[in-house]
Design an enzyme around this catalytic site. Sequence first.
Site, PDB file in Angstrom:
ATOM      1  CE  LYS A  22      -4.276   1.917   2.601  1.00 24.69           C
ATOM      2  NZ  LYS A  22      -4.811   1.840   3.758  1.00 24.69           N
ATOM      3  CB  SER A  82      -8.082   3.766   2.667  1.00 22.08           C
ATOM      4  OG  SER A  82      -7.289   3.094   3.426  1.00 22.08           O
ATOM      5  CB  SER A  91      -8.302   1.069   5.373  1.00 24.54           C
ATOM      6  OG  SER A  91      -9.173   2.090   5.669  1.00 24.54           O
TER       7      SER A  91
END
Length: 488
Positions: free
Chosen positions: A77, A152, A176
């Site tokens: 990420k 997210s 997330s």
Amino acid sequence: MIKETAAALGAKIAAREVSAVEVAQAHLDRISEVDGRVHAFLHVDAEGALKAAREVDAKLDKGEKLGPLAGVPIAVKDVIATKGVPTTAGSKILEGWKPPYDATIMSRMREAGLVMVGKTNMDEFAMGSSTEYSAYGPSFNPWDLTRIPGGSGGGSAAALAAYEAPLAIGTDTGGSIRQPGAVTGTVGAKPTYGGTSRYGLIAFSSSLDTPGPCARTVKDTALLHTVIAGHDPMDSTSIPQPVPDVVAAARLGATGDLTGVKIGLVREFSGEGAEPGVMAAFRDTVEALTKLGAEVVEISAPHFLYALPAYYLIAPSECSSNLARFDGVRFGLRVGDDGKRSLEDVMSMTREAGFGNEVKRRIIVGTYALSSGYYDAYYGQAQKVRTLIARDFAAAFEQVDVLVSPTTPFTAFLLGSRTSDPYQMYLADLYTIPTNLYGGPAISVPCGLSEGLPVGFQVMAPTMADDRMYRVAAAVESVAGTLTPPAL
């Protein structure tokens, strides 16, 4: 090769049945083939991946014994600092920034021989539930490219579901990791807060942010958890305790024996507002767990219903402080610096151009909640609710070993369907947020389909009892199986 589990790939690389370079190249080819449609990645580091893979092969050629994931590709990420590689947190304000250092979990992955293939897309500064708030455009769900992959960390989950990588790293501030896992049919674990280092994680909400592992199976997730977890003196919130043996727990759960395990159903998450198909898949799975020997009881956690509003005061308050560092002076974007404008004007113009609407919304809410005369009424009250939620968890874990619920009330929704209504977007994290406020571990594992889309099953455990959640999650996987999305 791309559909192999991480554990199987690691074993084949160690046995020299296939080289790490071949494995890396196969996944880079897959990214080239499908990522134009999925947009899981913001940056693909083909050169770095092949270099790391060659290093693994060289060590194996010398007879060195490496870890079980050596040579296995991983997607990271884009909120994790990665030395020399663009790290944007999904924001224009950090476009082109290349950190001069690695985050602790990045260093640990390199030491374990993992091969980073690239940085994945995300909602800007991890603020969102759909990856539509990325400054670089949304990611798309491999199950249905008209739908969101969660947020997210939608890029990491989409990369797994599209077979672009067998492992990924996410971060979980309010769900997330788990919510993207649920809507993409993959596995995502939020470790105990402090169980994984936050050093090098671009901060959103410091008391909530938790890096964690993502994969397509529970065992792979546990193997990655072991690599990244453990005490880090560089992080003042890191817990100086041994990491529970999550891999052994996953293996035990995979046998399908839950004799002696007591599972609590959260009464407040009994289905009001959830899609019928989601609740049906969840209830069928709970029934299956009872056949494996688990005792299932209903538990009331009355303050869980206040978690959402409390979170949306605490998290924005902390982000309004953390994001003050992005001022156009020290690093990242700088707008309006023509030698004539004041420093204040440059800072204002940079933030106006660099931050997206959702980030601005949360900064404004947080700054207001912390302002003089309002602090006690808003932020202070939210922290009191947080204490009550933690007490609910403590009381529940005196009666049961783990708590379970659906991961999210609904399956992947259509792109653009909730961006104009922040509250409806926030509801995606209704069932995940309480765990973040408490600080304990939780995992999402697929438990079936609803109208052809994946449903996630959430397991929550006490702090530093991450092994418990892995045991139950592996048992869920033993009865529900893994999910395979339609071919892209």
